[in-house]
Write a protein that holds these residues in place. Structure first.
Motif, PDB file in Angstrom:
ATOM      1  N   VAL A 291       0.850  -1.194   0.000  1.00 13.89           N
ATOM      2  CA  VAL A 291       0.000   0.000   0.000  1.00 13.89           C
ATOM      3  C   VAL A 291       0.883   1.239   0.000  1.00 13.89           C
ATOM      4  CG1 VAL A 291      -1.891  -1.159   1.198  1.00 13.89           C
ATOM      5  CG2 VAL A 291      -0.141   0.043   2.519  1.00 13.89           C
ATOM      6  N   CYS A 292       0.231   2.371  -0.142  1.00 14.44           N
ATOM      7  CA  CYS A 292       0.935   3.649  -0.117  1.00 14.44           C
ATOM      8  C   CYS A 292       0.588   4.364   1.186  1.00 14.44           C
ATOM      9  CB  CYS A 292       0.528   4.492  -1.320  1.00 14.44           C
ATOM     10  SG  CYS A 292       1.531   5.968  -1.550  1.00 14.44           S
ATOM     11  N   ALA A 293       1.602   4.688   1.973  1.00 14.22           N
ATOM     12  CA  ALA A 293       1.388   5.387   3.239  1.00 14.22           C
ATOM     13  C   ALA A 293       0.938   6.819   2.963  1.00 14.22           C
ATOM     14  CB  ALA A 293       2.679   5.386   4.055  1.00 14.22           C
ATOM     15  N   PRO A 294       0.376   7.501   3.965  1.00 10.31           N
ATOM     16  CA  PRO A 294      -0.039   8.896   3.770  1.00 10.31           C
ATOM     17  C   PRO A 294       1.093   9.796   3.278  1.00 10.31           C
ATOM     18  CG  PRO A 294      -0.978   8.026   5.787  1.00 10.31           C
ATOM     19  CD  PRO A 294      -0.024   6.984   5.287  1.00 10.31           C
ATOM     20  N   THR A 295       2.336   9.417   3.592  1.00  5.45           N
ATOM     21  CA  THR A 295       3.490  10.204   3.143  1.00  5.45           C
ATOM     22  C   THR A 295       3.821   9.959   1.679  1.00  5.45           C
ATOM     23  OG1 THR A 295       4.995   8.446   3.847  1.00  5.45           O
ATOM     24  CG2 THR A 295       4.491  10.184   5.451  1.00  5.45           C
ATOM     25  N   GLY A 296       3.185   8.937   1.086  1.00  9.54           N
ATOM     26  CA  GLY A 296       3.474   8.599  -0.300  1.00  9.54           C
ATOM     27  C   GLY A 296       4.457   7.459  -0.448  1.00  9.54           C
TER      28      GLY A 296
END
Length: 221
Positions: free
Chosen positions: A53-58
């Motif tokens: 997945v992609c974390a909120p930080t990208g």
């Protein structure tokens, strides 16, 4: 997490397998949902793959439980698939957003830790259900009566004892792998040391062997 649960990428693994007894990575689905690896485009049961997945930080990150919110992409536990996904636009396209990549070795290590945790969870579930046995007498009885669906042998066990287990497994075509040390295996079954653990549940054995096979594949260069 104990240090021994972090995967050693040089772990020695030996295997013997009986067809249909879940010794390795398989495209058979059973009742599991299917997902496609973004690296090789092969379809596998979801439980065999690792969700990215992609974390909120990208930044890209592994989703060990497969429950984090948002879009996810799946990778099979093979280093070339992880490498291919990181080098191209496959993950960006699958996640439908710009992503900040991570080093290949970092991603592979995180995938290996996920598989290690899954393998240990299988052993715990088998023990809780009364479907795991340890100790020389109980293990050899399970092997001789073909009650064992797979066998884990301590990496630092006595050579003659390891050979005894391996020979019995080969004769009966029971999946067999070297995994952890005697102390580490013992900790999983509430003992000081344990030279081998036989898993009697076919379903858990299939998953356990698949996870260990995945760890072995990730270690390949």
């Amino acid at each position: 997490m104990p240090l021994w649960m972090t995967i050693s990428m040089k772990r020695t693994v030996t295997s013997t397998a009986k067809p249909g007894r879940g010794a390795g990575f398989s495209t058979s689905s059973g009742r599991s949902a299917l997902r496609t690896c973004v690296g090789c485009r092969q379809t596998y049961p979801q439980w065999q793959l690792i969700r990215i997945v992609c974390a909120p930080t990208g930044h890209l990150m592994v989703d060990p439980q497969g429950k984090l919110p948002g879009r996810g992409a799946h990778l099979c536990p093979r280093r070339p698939c992880a490498d291919r996904a990181l080098k191209g636009t496959l993950l960006r396209e699958a996640l439908r957003q710009e992503v900040i990549s991570v080093p290949l070795d970092e991603l592979v290590a995180a995938m290996a830790r996920t598989l290690m945790a899954r393998a240990i969870a299988c052993i715990h579930m088998a023990r809780k259900a009364g479907r795991a046995v340890s100790g020389y007498t109980q293990v050899t009885r399970a092997l001789d009566k073909e009650l064992a669906a797979c066998l884990l042998i301590a990496e630092d066990g006595a050579p003659e004892r390891r050979q005894t287990y391996t020979t019995r497994c080969q004769k009966r075509r029971i999946p067999c792998r070297s995994f952890l040390t005697k102390t580490q295996l013992g900790a999983l079954v509430g003992r000081d040391e344990c030279s081998a653990i036989a898993i009697l549940d076919t379903h858990l054995a299939e998953r356990l062997m698949c996870y260990l096979e995945g760890m072995s594949r990730l270690a390949e260069r």
